[in-house]
Structure formats: structure tokens, C-alpha cells
Design an enzyme around this catalytic site. Structure first.
Site, PDB file in Angstrom:
ATOM      1  N   PRO A 275       0.816  -1.227   0.000  1.00  0.00           N
ATOM      2  CA  PRO A 275       0.000   0.000   0.000  1.00  0.00           C
ATOM      3  C   PRO A 275       0.842   1.265   0.000  1.00  0.00           C
ATOM      4  O   PRO A 275       0.327   2.354  -0.306  1.00  0.00           O
ATOM      5  CB  PRO A 275      -0.830  -0.119   1.286  1.00  0.00           C
ATOM      6  CG  PRO A 275      -0.257  -1.241   2.078  1.00  0.00           C
ATOM      7  CD  PRO A 275       0.537  -2.093   1.150  1.00  0.00           C
TER       8      PRO A 275
ATOM      9  N   GLU B 160       2.437  -7.982   8.366  1.00  0.00           N
ATOM     10  CA  GLU B 160       2.568  -6.520   8.448  1.00  0.00           C
ATOM     11  C   GLU B 160       3.520  -5.949   7.397  1.00  0.00           C
ATOM     12  O   GLU B 160       3.734  -4.752   7.342  1.00  0.00           O
ATOM     13  CB  GLU B 160       3.060  -6.120   9.849  1.00  0.00           C
ATOM     14  CG  GLU B 160       1.993  -6.242  10.917  1.00  0.00           C
ATOM     15  CD  GLU B 160       0.714  -5.485  10.572  1.00  0.00           C
ATOM     16  OE1 GLU B 160       0.797  -4.290  10.246  1.00  0.00           O
ATOM     17  OE2 GLU B 160      -0.366  -6.109  10.629  1.00  0.00           O
TER      18      GLU B 160
ATOM     19  N   ARG C 290      -3.469  -7.676 -20.515  1.00  0.00           N
ATOM     20  CA  ARG C 290      -4.326  -7.205 -21.611  1.00  0.00           C
ATOM     21  C   ARG C 290      -3.514  -6.462 -22.677  1.00  0.00           C
ATOM     22  O   ARG C 290      -3.951  -6.360 -23.815  1.00  0.00           O
ATOM     23  CB  ARG C 290      -5.436  -6.299 -21.070  1.00  0.00           C
ATOM     24  CG  ARG C 290      -6.379  -7.040 -20.124  1.00  0.00           C
ATOM     25  CD  ARG C 290      -7.465  -6.158 -19.571  1.00  0.00           C
ATOM     26  NE  ARG C 290      -8.462  -5.828 -20.566  1.00  0.00           N
ATOM     27  CZ  ARG C 290      -8.549  -4.689 -21.204  1.00  0.00           C
ATOM     28  NH1 ARG C 290      -7.698  -3.721 -20.950  1.00  0.00           N
ATOM     29  NH2 ARG C 290      -9.493  -4.483 -22.096  1.00  0.00           N
TER      30      ARG C 290
ATOM     31  N   ASP D 292     -10.819   1.024 -24.746  1.00  0.00           N
ATOM     32  CA  ASP D 292     -11.120   0.961 -23.317  1.00  0.00           C
ATOM     33  C   ASP D 292     -11.273   2.331 -22.703  1.00  0.00           C
ATOM     34  O   ASP D 292     -10.715   3.301 -23.194  1.00  0.00           O
ATOM     35  CB  ASP D 292      -9.941   0.313 -22.559  1.00  0.00           C
ATOM     36  CG  ASP D 292      -9.868  -1.160 -22.819  1.00  0.00           C
ATOM     37  OD1 ASP D 292     -10.857  -1.717 -23.280  1.00  0.00           O
ATOM     38  OD2 ASP D 292      -8.793  -1.727 -22.543  1.00  0.00           O
TER      39      ASP D 292
HETATM   40  N1  ADE Z   1      -0.966  -5.104  -0.063  1.00  0.00           N
HETATM   41  C1  ADE Z   1      -1.846  -4.707   0.882  1.00  0.00           C
HETATM   42  N2  ADE Z   1      -2.569  -3.671   0.465  1.00  0.00           N
HETATM   43  C2  ADE Z   1      -2.144  -3.385  -0.810  1.00  0.00           C
HETATM   44  C3  ADE Z   1      -2.500  -2.417  -1.762  1.00  0.00           C
HETATM   45  N3  ADE Z   1      -3.447  -1.504  -1.537  1.00  0.00           N
HETATM   46  N4  ADE Z   1      -1.848  -2.423  -2.950  1.00  0.00           N
HETATM   47  C4  ADE Z   1      -0.866  -3.327  -3.175  1.00  0.00           C
HETATM   48  N5  ADE Z   1      -0.494  -4.251  -2.299  1.00  0.00           N
HETATM   49  C5  ADE Z   1      -1.112  -4.301  -1.128  1.00  0.00           C
END
Ligand code: ADE
Length: 226
Positions: free
Chosen positions: A86, A112, A150, A165
Site C-alpha cells: 500500500p 505486516e 491485456r 477501453d
Molecule cells: N498489499 C496490501 N494492500 C495493498 C494495496 N493496496 N496495494 C498493493 N499491495 C497491497
């Protein structure tokens, strides 16, 4: 194109082998392989996680199995190595197109996160699929792989072009209709039935602009700034 997805839960990757991507794997256009990082652990119990130095909640994936796995798969750094997290750079259509030019190694985090040394030593690019936290990188890997594939030749047939697209021209795609012409009192717009291709194209562009300004005004702003 070859893609290797490194994970502690290879079963989570199985669903990639169906439908359009599955056909491209069957015809040899794509080779997608889930690799179990645990096999590479030198720990006698095949342990791949441990508590973080400095304290903090949860467990981290350890560096050794990840490092050895990537060294084994790609000793001379031929593939682009991606870590899904994330905290990575936000994934989008442009990135998907660019990644399609490479063979990929995709590392899925779990728990984590991973020991930073695994990223520093092995990874070229950290990618996030959006501002929310998944329990692991596997679903994010499926999203990235599907979107990237794709753009690989042999994946979409001539009937399914990515040129039309949403995002291909910086706008959301216009609404589409198929048979029947009427369903529960709801009709296909007349313009699509009259065979006038110039009018149809004009209507489609208008609809794309309307939808984009209603739902994704940020895309219009981005195109002014380009
Ligand atoms: N792992 C956990 N959350 C994620 C996300 N939002 N994007 C990529 N990998 C992740």
C-alpha cells in the site's frame, strides 16, 4: 511474456488461469507461475516470518527466503521486480502498458510487511493498487497481472481491443447496449440503431465526456495539465 508471482499462499493465485488470461496461457502467449516462497526458507520449520525489531504489532516476512527465491529465479536480473504494497506508487493504465514490455517477478507481501532489506536488495519498483489495505499482496498481484496482460500480444482477440477501453483516450468509456432493443420499458438509444457512423461516434464521445465530467473530473483536469 513471463510472470512469476512470489507468495506464501500460491492457492490464492489459482484463479488467474480462467477466461481470457487462461486462454492466453493455453496458447503460449503468457506464462504465469505462482512460486511458493516457503520452499526457499532455510529454517527447519520453513518459517518465513518474525517479529519486527524495535517492536510493533504483527509479524514481518523475513529477508532470507525472499532473497534466495528471487536469486534462484532471476540470477542475472533479466526481469522487472515488483513489490506490491500500500505504500507503493499508485497503479494505473499507463503503468500497466509500460510493465507489459517486461518479464515480471511480483512479490506479494503478507502479515505486516517485509524486512526492508528484501526490498532494497531485490526490488525495482513498489506498487500499490489503491489507498486501502489488503491482508496480503496476492489480490493486488491478480489485479496488476490481469491489467498488464491485456496489453500483451496474443491475449486480447481482434474482437476485444484495448484501444477503445476507458482510459485509452483519457476518458471513461461510453455506455454500450446489445439485444434486445427493449427491456422492461428501457430502450437502446435510437442513435445506435440508425447506422449513421458519424452520428454514433459523436454520441459516444459526448457520452464519454458527460460520464467523465460527472464521475472522474480529475481525468479531465489531468489532460489539461499534460
Ligand atoms: N498489499 C496490501 N494492500 C495493498 C494495496 N493496496 N496495494 C498493493 N499491495 C497491497
Amino acid at each position: 511474456m513471463k510472470i512469476k508471482i512470489l507468495t506464501l499462499f500460491p492457492q490464492l493465485i489459482d484463479s488467474i488461469k480462467y477466461s481470457i488470461i487462461g486462454r492466453a496461457m493455453d496458447n503460449g502467449s503468457l506464462i504465469i507461475q505462482a512460486v511458493d516462497i516457503r520452499q526457499f526458507s532455510t529454517n527447519k520449520h520453513k518459517k518465513c516470518d518474525d517479529v519486527p525489531y524495535g517492536g510493533g504489532a504483527g509479524m514481518l516476512m523475513t529477508v532470507q527466503p525472499i532473497y534466495d527465491c528471487i536469486q534462484y529465479l532471476d540470477p542475472s536480473r533479466q526481469s522487472k521486480r515488483i513489490f506490491l504494497t500500500p505504500t507503493g506508487k499508485k497503479f494505473d493504465d499507463k503503468m500497466a502498458r509500460e510493465l507489459a514490455d517486461n518479464d515480471l517477478i511480483i512479490l506479494c507481501g503478507h502479515y505486516e510487511g517485509v524486512d526492508q532489506r528484501a526490498i532494497d536488495l531485490c526490488i525495482d519498483e513498489c506498487i500499490s493498487i489503491g489507498d486501502y489495505i489488503l491482508t496480503g499482496g496476492e489480490l493486488a498481484a491478480l489485479v496488476v497481472v490481469d491489467a498488464v496482460c491485456r496489453f500483451c500480444s496474443g491475449v486480447l482477440g481482434s474482437q476485444q481491443s484495448h484501444e477503445q477501453d476507458s482510459f485509452a483516450n483519457g476518458l471513461l468509456e461510453y455506455p454500450q447496449y446489445t439485444r434486445p432493443q427493449e427491456f422492461r420499458g428501457h430502450f437502446v438509444p435510437d442513435v445506435l440503431l440508425n447506422g449513421n457512423h458519424a452520428e454514433i461516434k459523436k454520441w459516444q464521445l459526448e457520452q464519454s465526456l458527460l460520464l467523465t465530467s460527472r464521475d472522474r473530473p480529475d481525468l479531465l483536469k489531468d489532460s489539461y495539465e499534460d
